[in-house]
Write an enzyme that holds these catalytic residues in place. Structure first.
Site, PDB file in Angstrom:
ATOM      1  CB  SER A 100      50.324 -19.525  -5.946  1.00  0.00           C
ATOM      2  OG  SER A 100      49.130 -19.730  -6.738  1.00  0.00           O
ATOM      3  CE  LYS A 145      47.235 -16.374  -7.475  1.00  0.00           C
ATOM      4  NZ  LYS A 145      48.649 -16.871  -6.951  1.00  0.00           N
TER       5      LYS A 145
END
Length: 202
Positions: free
Chosen positions: A36, A76
């Protein structure tokens, strides 16, 4: 003989320091799983957390985050802070345009990241009232104590679009450096920038 002994002592010390560093990276470093955050961070990379950074969010930093109801630790990038307004606009030509109005005032600008332009192919809009993906693009205000976060590989990232606003209190730290692999740059890189936006409004 004295020179040889001194050289041997230096070499021995260097080996010990390397072993200590390797143990520290293994025990203190956090291993990245999944894709990701690629290519900024890849599966198998080990990152170190900046001391004293837990419970803090700074725009465009990469953080370690725990999401309520999910055991895994997420890696993230922070995009929107409390009071900011955020949206994602999709067009056939540009399926992933992240918009940001800092502190809810002034111009709406576009968040530009080189990794997004190279990888984003799927269309989708944001944001719903909880900060997740929605049927149409709409600017939403990030609530107090929360933040909006995305992965650097948007097509393969479960982030605010899936989980909604992140809780700043659940940030376990800012990624300060990449410690492994040794051949990779020490810094994180690929930091987004803000630019003017003249496209379709949310």
């Amino acid at each position: 003989m004295t020179v040889r002994r001194a050289a041997g002592a230096v070499a021995g010390t260097a080996v010990v320091l390397c072993l200590v560093a390797a143990v520290a990276v293994t025990t203190l470093g956090v291993r990245v799983d999944g894709t990701s955050m690629a290519p900024t961070l890849r599966a198998g990379d080990r990152v170190l957390v900046a001391p004293g950074s837990a419970g803090r969010a700074r725009r465009f930093d990469v953080v370690l985050l725990r999401v309520e109801g999910k055991d895994a630790l997420l890696v993230k990038r922070v995009i929107g802070l409390p009071g900011d307004r955020v949206a994602i606009v999709s067009t056939p030509e540009e399926p992933f345009q992240v918009l940001l109005q800092e502190r809810g005032r002034g111009p709406v600008r576009r968040v530009v990241a080189p990794t997004w332009a190279a990888q984003a192919r799927r269309t989708g809009a944001c944001c719903g009232p909880e900060g997740n993906r929605s049927g149409r693009a709409e600017l939403r205000t990030v609530p107090e104590g929360s933040f909006f976060y995305l992965g650097d590989n948007p097509d393969l990232s479960d982030d605010s679009r899936a989980y909604g606003w992140g809780e700043i209190a659940r940030i376990e730290g800012r990624v300060g450096a990449r410690a492994f692999p040794l051949s990779a740059p020490w810094g994180i890189g690929n930091r987004p920038a803000l630019e003017g936006y003249q496209g379709p409004g949310p």
